[in-house]
Design a protein around this motif. Structure first.
Motif, PDB file in Angstrom:
ATOM      1  N   VAL A 211       8.442  -7.748  -7.960  1.00 26.92           N
ATOM      2  CA  VAL A 211       7.385  -7.301  -8.872  1.00 26.92           C
ATOM      3  C   VAL A 211       6.127  -7.080  -8.040  1.00 26.92           C
ATOM      4  CG1 VAL A 211       6.004  -7.877 -10.887  1.00 26.92           C
ATOM      5  CG2 VAL A 211       8.370  -8.685 -10.725  1.00 26.92           C
ATOM      6  N   VAL A 212       5.729  -5.840  -7.950  1.00 28.52           N
ATOM      7  CA  VAL A 212       4.576  -5.533  -7.104  1.00 28.52           C
ATOM      8  C   VAL A 212       3.330  -6.201  -7.675  1.00 28.52           C
ATOM      9  CG1 VAL A 212       3.152  -3.695  -6.136  1.00 28.52           C
ATOM     10  CG2 VAL A 212       5.606  -3.347  -6.477  1.00 28.52           C
TER      11      VAL A 212
ATOM     12  N   GLY B  10       0.823  -1.212   0.000  1.00 23.25           N
ATOM     13  CA  GLY B  10       0.000   0.000   0.000  1.00 23.25           C
ATOM     14  C   GLY B  10       0.853   1.255   0.000  1.00 23.25           C
ATOM     15  N   ALA B  11       0.298   2.316   0.565  1.00 24.07           N
ATOM     16  CA  ALA B  11       0.915   3.639   0.443  1.00 24.07           C
ATOM     17  C   ALA B  11       2.322   3.708   1.032  1.00 24.07           C
ATOM     18  CB  ALA B  11       0.011   4.660   1.116  1.00 24.07           C
TER      19      ALA B  11
ATOM     20  N   MET C 221      -2.474 -15.564   0.052  1.00 22.11           N
ATOM     21  CA  MET C 221      -1.508 -15.184   1.091  1.00 22.11           C
ATOM     22  C   MET C 221      -0.092 -15.585   0.679  1.00 22.11           C
ATOM     23  SD  MET C 221      -2.936 -13.604   3.559  1.00 22.11           S
ATOM     24  CE  MET C 221      -4.255 -13.434   4.750  1.00 22.11           C
ATOM     25  N   THR C 222       0.026 -16.751   0.058  1.00 21.77           N
ATOM     26  CA  THR C 222       1.347 -17.234  -0.352  1.00 21.77           C
ATOM     27  C   THR C 222       1.970 -16.304  -1.383  1.00 21.77           C
ATOM     28  OG1 THR C 222       0.778 -19.530   0.115  1.00 21.77           O
ATOM     29  CG2 THR C 222       2.555 -19.157  -1.463  1.00 21.77           C
ATOM     30  N   GLU C 223       1.186 -15.915  -2.366  1.00 15.43           N
ATOM     31  CA  GLU C 223       1.724 -15.024  -3.405  1.00 15.43           C
ATOM     32  C   GLU C 223       2.255 -13.727  -2.792  1.00 15.43           C
ATOM     33  OE1 GLU C 223       2.137 -16.119  -6.331  1.00 15.43           O
ATOM     34  OE2 GLU C 223       0.888 -17.905  -6.194  1.00 15.43           O
ATOM     35  N   LEU C 224       1.495 -13.215  -1.840  1.00 13.93           N
ATOM     36  CA  LEU C 224       1.919 -11.963  -1.201  1.00 13.93           C
ATOM     37  C   LEU C 224       3.161 -12.181  -0.341  1.00 13.93           C
ATOM     38  CD1 LEU C 224      -1.618 -10.634  -0.188  1.00 13.93           C
ATOM     39  CD2 LEU C 224      -0.134  -9.730  -1.993  1.00 13.93           C
ATOM     40  N   MET C 225       3.172 -13.271   0.391  1.00 15.64           N
ATOM     41  CA  MET C 225       4.293 -13.535   1.298  1.00 15.64           C
ATOM     42  C   MET C 225       5.586 -13.734   0.508  1.00 15.64           C
ATOM     43  SD  MET C 225       4.756 -13.766   4.592  1.00 15.64           S
ATOM     44  CE  MET C 225       3.535 -14.546   5.622  1.00 15.64           C
ATOM     45  N   VAL C 226       5.492 -14.504  -0.554  1.00 17.62           N
ATOM     46  CA  VAL C 226       6.687 -14.773  -1.362  1.00 17.62           C
ATOM     47  C   VAL C 226       7.232 -13.465  -1.940  1.00 17.62           C
ATOM     48  CG1 VAL C 226       7.476 -15.853  -3.495  1.00 17.62           C
ATOM     49  CG2 VAL C 226       6.092 -17.154  -1.887  1.00 17.62           C
ATOM     50  N   MET C 227       6.341 -12.613  -2.405  1.00 16.31           N
ATOM     51  CA  MET C 227       6.825 -11.358  -2.984  1.00 16.31           C
ATOM     52  C   MET C 227       7.362 -10.424  -1.902  1.00 16.31           C
ATOM     53  SD  MET C 227       7.677 -10.097  -5.715  1.00 16.31           S
ATOM     54  CE  MET C 227       6.993 -11.335  -6.813  1.00 16.31           C
TER      55      MET C 227
ATOM     56  N   PRO D 126      11.174  -0.612  -4.992  1.00 15.50           N
ATOM     57  CA  PRO D 126      12.595  -0.475  -5.312  1.00 15.50           C
ATOM     58  C   PRO D 126      12.834  -0.220  -6.796  1.00 15.50           C
ATOM     59  CG  PRO D 126      12.026  -2.779  -4.909  1.00 15.50           C
ATOM     60  CD  PRO D 126      10.819  -1.970  -4.570  1.00 15.50           C
ATOM     61  N   ASN D 127      11.864  -0.507  -7.608  1.00 18.50           N
ATOM     62  CA  ASN D 127      12.052  -0.334  -9.052  1.00 18.50           C
ATOM     63  C   ASN D 127      11.332   0.903  -9.597  1.00 18.50           C
ATOM     64  OD1 ASN D 127      13.514  -2.795  -9.096  1.00 18.50           O
ATOM     65  ND2 ASN D 127      11.586  -3.909  -9.043  1.00 18.50           N
ATOM     66  N   ALA D 128      10.812   1.732  -8.699  1.00 15.61           N
ATOM     67  CA  ALA D 128      10.118   2.945  -9.149  1.00 15.61           C
ATOM     68  C   ALA D 128      11.127   3.901  -9.804  1.00 15.61           C
ATOM     69  CB  ALA D 128       9.435   3.623  -7.971  1.00 15.61           C
TER      70      ALA D 128
END
Lengths: 555, 445
Positions: B255-256, B181-182, B280-286, B187-189
């Motif tokens: 990759v956000v 979120g906000a 949840m897994t996708e978010l945690m891994v990222m 890091p890639n912005a």
């Protein structure tokens, strides 16, 4: 109080139920009453506590300080249920990094709402000379008023100046007076003096050598107990003026709080905690088995019971025990479908007819559905809940390393739950606990796992006869009556209310004060407001005892 | 190499204002191949845990042979795709010694904290994930992250101390907001502008911390420890603010994710749990790939699993007690159905880490995940014959693809091994019969 009057008025008017403290008559004989009232109040206090403010207490406080429009979405970490209450867990719980992060995000949201262009005119009691620069005088006015309410006592001059300076520095950095003020407000809302309730004491002049809560700590304990919120302006004034240090002053203050509309929010919080309604937060039923039970049903079932409790115990000042025999309640459209009643818009009062099996809280959907499995009823879970939640008894945990083959799927000719759980009762390793729970749970088998009435289970008639601690019953109404007359029903409430108010587990040391409160509760016809008054004005509530050596759980 | 170099990060300077900052895993620290840090040191290893309730059925879960190349029995056939990345430990024991036996509690508490709880009110002390996060988690935005697929805020097996369970993320939407979120610094912005509001916020914190000292004089020892924890939490906030003020170095693997759509319906039905677990897994891994945390916990189900199967009236736990052992199959079929769903999600979790490239391999190469449960044989709720897993090779420190015989020794050996691999320098772990100083050498390189 000049600060935020308009918002506060809205809040006061927002309460839906005006409290009508009608006179009532109780069944207690005058002789028994005078005998009970003659019991001397025992000496002894309760430990000072450091409690975490709960999310509801935090939000209720914000609503009072800033009005109901300032209502951030937040969720604090759940407390560990201790001695039957989450609120006691607040005296033990710690603040993790993740919780601190949640505090910060919530504080930021509140600061934004309070200082935004739409609210600042109402919520900031002055206008800065230059909205793009620091204004120490205006910031000081805001910080002093809000800080006193959030910190539950006036800020020291030094701390107040620090906040004013921080608001000023931030205003300069951000080129915005209100943004600077918001940063200072965020700081206040992260304060351990706001989010933690640290009770402090002073020597008790009436009892040399002993300590009592100081006036601000007593005010906060009272307010969290009765209103589930921080003290209001009048209560802080009573602390500041010394009124709370006199018996007469305390009695006056407690009476005001008991007759305030805010008592409803306080008692809703208590019963939601005592009845373990946090279980509703995750309640769902198998839609293929109970299609009528939805998320709305679950929310309304919780609300139905809380409405019933407030109506019976606060509005009508009825006998607590009557909650388990009353047929009066409230119905919503989603519940009407489940109770198979005609639906009306909104919440409407309803009284089940005399021949209805719906009688008392045990037959409400809340109790029946929470203490069931997602796809079927559970005599064991219901019996356990009745014992532990309503009678403060302890049901032992099941053993491990047990061969459960004796209770595996019984032959198909055994259709009812009574027949199926019979195996528990005939297996020694299981019977010890299941004899405690199952008979009461089986008495509710006329209601399925969603709380719907049924007269058969798999095509077989349901036998709901049973015995509760030596008292036989053959109908669910009789179970309600047996429970109503069970001596542990009111004493369990007394124990929980006392524990809730003081933030402490009850232990053997509290035997005398609990006996005193039991007697007074009975003498007053088991009226909740009288119990609250007795506790709030008791020495145990305001005097300080040393903390127990070890906080061993007691139920 | 980008505009930021190691020296700049280490100095941690921003616009003249000194900023103390942790060191995230930045490409600028890597060698030219991206396979190790530029100074030759190995990549940082991250640590995670995974939990499922109500264990397994021995005859169809435990492979017949030990070591490498074992054949997967039918209850764990779904692990085929990740078999080479995991180690399976069986025949482990949770010793309760003289403590009260508590179904669904004693077993996992021992596996996570090393000690048998004496009663239901005896909450675990510091669990191993917290021990590891104290070692490696202080340089990232989040010291650790905890999530559950159950939707229940109480569903956690991670404790900072007896009074502080790690409250799990229960909502994928809220978890996304917290991570990406906000407050997320991408890091890639292409651009970066430090927020003056954050600097202002940080300056207010010191005054708040000062209030702790005042309170410490008014409370006893136990409450003083709680105040210390509060202070540590404020320090954590300060660290987060610091990191928000420093431009992060690009991380190729970060990759956000796209914003999530609808919240999954609540409930404990297995398909709902699987769906929630995937999100949840996708978010945690990222979150790990973006170096937001180096320690993470995921709960598939709670202890005493109350997972349900659509149209089947008994939850998993009740099924273990009431379902007949099918004479032809030799096991409880519905009970096994629930375990198979858990193992599918375990495989999904492990595989998700293999899909993120890092260096010349995948993220899983630099991760160690420990998975455990509450019992051994589900039907009898035993404390012996317990299984556990590890996944990932921890930066080359751990061999994988093995089935390891616990030989009825303490299950705490798996946790002890994991902590040692993660650099926790303790001579032993656990109490009484669960105390161990013996690693599972079979899996160590």
């Amino acid at each position: 109080m000049p600060l935020l009057n308009r918002k506060r008025l809205c809040l006061a008017l927002g309460f839906t139920a005006a409290i009508a403290l009608a006179a009532c008559s109780g069944p207690t004989s005058e002789a028994a009453k005078s005998s009970a009232m003659a019991i001397k109040e025992p000496d002894g206090g309760t430990p000072k506590r450091l409690r975490l403010l709960t999310a509801d207490q935090y939000l209720n406080t914000l609503a009072y300080v800033f009005g109901p429009d300032v209502s951030p979405e937040t969720r604090f970490a759940p407390m560990t249920r201790t001695g039957g209450l989450l609120s006691v867990g607040t005296s033990l719980g710690g603040v993790t990094d993740a919780q601190m992060e949640q505090y910060q995000k919530t504080a930021s949201a509140v600061a934004t709402q309070v200082t935004n262009a739409g609210n600042r005119g109402t919520l900031v009691p002055c206008t800065p000379a230059d909205a793009k620069a620091a204004d120490p005088a205006c910031a000081a006015t805001f910080i002093a008023g809000v800080g006193r309410l959030l910190y539950r006592q006036p800020l020291t001059a030094a701390r107040s100046k620090e906040f004013v300076d921080e608001a000023g520095e931030a205003a300069v950095r951000l080129k915005d007076f209100y943004a600077g003020l918001g940063v200072a407000l965020e700081g206040m809302l992260l304060s351990p003096k706001v989010l933690l309730v640290t009770e402090t004491s002073e020597p008790d002049p009436k009892n040399p050598g002993r300590e009592r809560l100081d006036a601000y700590s007593y005010a906060t304990r009272l307010s969290l107990f009765l209103w589930n919120a921080a003290p209001d302006d009048a209560l802080l004034k009573a602390a500041e003026s010394g009124e709370l240090n006199t018996d007469q002053g305390r009695a006056k203050v407690v009476e005001r709080m008991l007759t305030s509309p805010r008592l409803e929010a306080g008692m809703r919080a208590f019963f939601d905690d005592m009845f373990a309604f946090d279980d509703f937060n995750n309640l769902a039923k198998d839609n293929s088995i109970y299609p009528v039970f939805t998320g709305v049903t679950a929310a309304d079932a919780r609300e139905q019971t809380l409405r019933t409790v407030i109506d019976q115990l606060i509005t009508k000042k009825k006998d607590y025990r009557d909650l388990f025999t009353t047929r009066e309640t409230f119905i919503s459209p989603s519940l009407a479908a489940l109770y198979r009643l005609p639906a009306s818009p909104g919440w409407t009062p309803y009284e089940f007819p005399a021949d209805s099996p719906r009688v008392g809280l045990l037959t409400q959907v809340s109790f029946l559905s929470v203490h069931s499995h997602p796809g079927r009823s559970s005599a064991t879970l219901r019996g356990k809940a009745l014992r532990e939640i309503l009678l403060c008894q302890t049901v032992p945990r099941p053993p491990a390393n047990v061969d459960f083959s004796a209770v595996e799927n019984p032959p198909p000719n055994l259709k009812t739950a009574r027949q199926r759980v019979g195996a528990h009762l005939s297996t020694p390793v299981c019977a010890g606990c299941h004899k405690i729970t199952d008979p009461m749970g089986l008495a509710l088998e006329n209601f399925d796992g969603a709380g719907q009435y049924r007269d058969q289970d798999n095509g077989a008639p349901i036998d709901i006869t049973g015995v509760l601690d030596g008292k036989e019953f053959s109908t669910v109404a009789q179970l309600g009556t047996v429970l109503h007359d069970h001596p542990q029903l009111p004493s369990c409430l007394v124990k929980r209310v006392f524990s809730y108010g003081t933030g402490s587990l009850t232990t053997a040391k509290d035997k005398d004060i609990l006996a005193y409160l039991d007697a007074r509760f009975a003498a007053n016809g088991y009226r909740l407001p009288d119990l609250l008054r007795t506790i709030a004005l008791s020495r145990a509530f305001s005097e300080v005892a040393p903390p127990p050596v070890k906080t061993a759980a007691a139920n | 190499m980008t505009q930021m170099n190691r020296r700049r990060v280490l100095r941690g300077m921003l616009g003249g204002g000194a900023v103390s900052v942790g060191l995230p895993l930045l490409n600028c620290f890597l060698n030219t191949n991206g396979t190790a840090l530029a100074d030759g040191a190995k990549m940082p290893v991250r640590f995670g845990t995974w939990f499922w309730g109500l264990s397994m059925t021995k005859d169809i879960f435990v492979p017949k042979t030990f070591g490498a190349g074992y054949e997967l029995p039918e209850e764990i056939i779904s692990l085929k795709s990740v078999q080479k990345h995991i180690n399976l430990f069986t025949n482990l024991t949770a010793f309760r010694d003289n403590a009260e036996p508590m179904c669904h509690y004693t077993g996992w508490v021992i596996g996570r904290s090393g000690s048998a709880p004496m009663s239901a009110n005896d909450k675990p002390g510091e669990t191993l994930d917290v021990t590891v996060s104290n070692q490696i988690g202080r340089t990232t935005r989040f010291k650790s992250l905890t999530a559950t697929a159950t939707g229940d805020l109480r569903s956690t097996v991670s404790y900072e101390n007896a009074n502080s369970p790690s409250t799990p993320e229960v909502s994928p939407i809220a978890f996304y907001q917290r991570l990406f979120g906000a407050d997320f610094q991408d890091p890639n912005a292409p651009t970066f502008t430090p927020s003056p509001r954050v600097m202002a916020r940080k300056s207010v914190l010191s005054g708040v911390m000062g209030e702790i000292k005042d309170l410490e004089t008014k409370v006893g020892a136990e409450d003083k420890a709680r105040l210390d924890q509060y202070f540590t939490g404020l320090r954590g906030l300060e660290r987060q603010f610091d990191q928000m003020l420093v431009r992060p170095e690009p991380i190729a693997a970060c990759v956000v994710p796209n914003a999530l759509g609808k919240e999954p319906p609540r409930g404990g039905e297995a398909m709902l749990i699987a769906a929630r677990h995937k999100m949840m897994t996708e978010l945690m891994v990222m979150a790990v790939a973006c170096d937001q945390t180096r320690v993470f916990n995921m709960n598939y189900s709670n202890a005493s699993s109350n997972t349900t199967k659509e149209g089947y009236e008994k939850p998993h736990h009740t099924t273990t007690h009431e379902e007949h052992v099918d004479e032809k199959l030799g096991y409880q079929p519905n009970c096994s159905w629930f375990t198979r769903r858990a193992m599918e999600s375990w495989a999904y979790f492990v595989e998700a880490f293999t899909k993120i490239p890092e260096g010349d391999g995948s993220l899983l190469d630099n991760v160690l995940i420990y998975a455990n449960t509450d019992h051994g044989y589900a039907r009898t709720h035993s404390y012996d014959g317990m299984p556990a897993f590890t996944a990932g090779c921890a930066g080359g420190r751990v061999k994988t693809g093995l089935h390891v015989n616990g030989a009825a020794t303490a299950g705490t050996r798996v946790g002890y091994t994991a902590m040692r691999v993660m650099g926790v320098d303790i001579p032993s772990w656990g109490t009484k019969s669960n105390n161990t100083s013996k690693e599972f050498g079979e899996i160590l390189v």
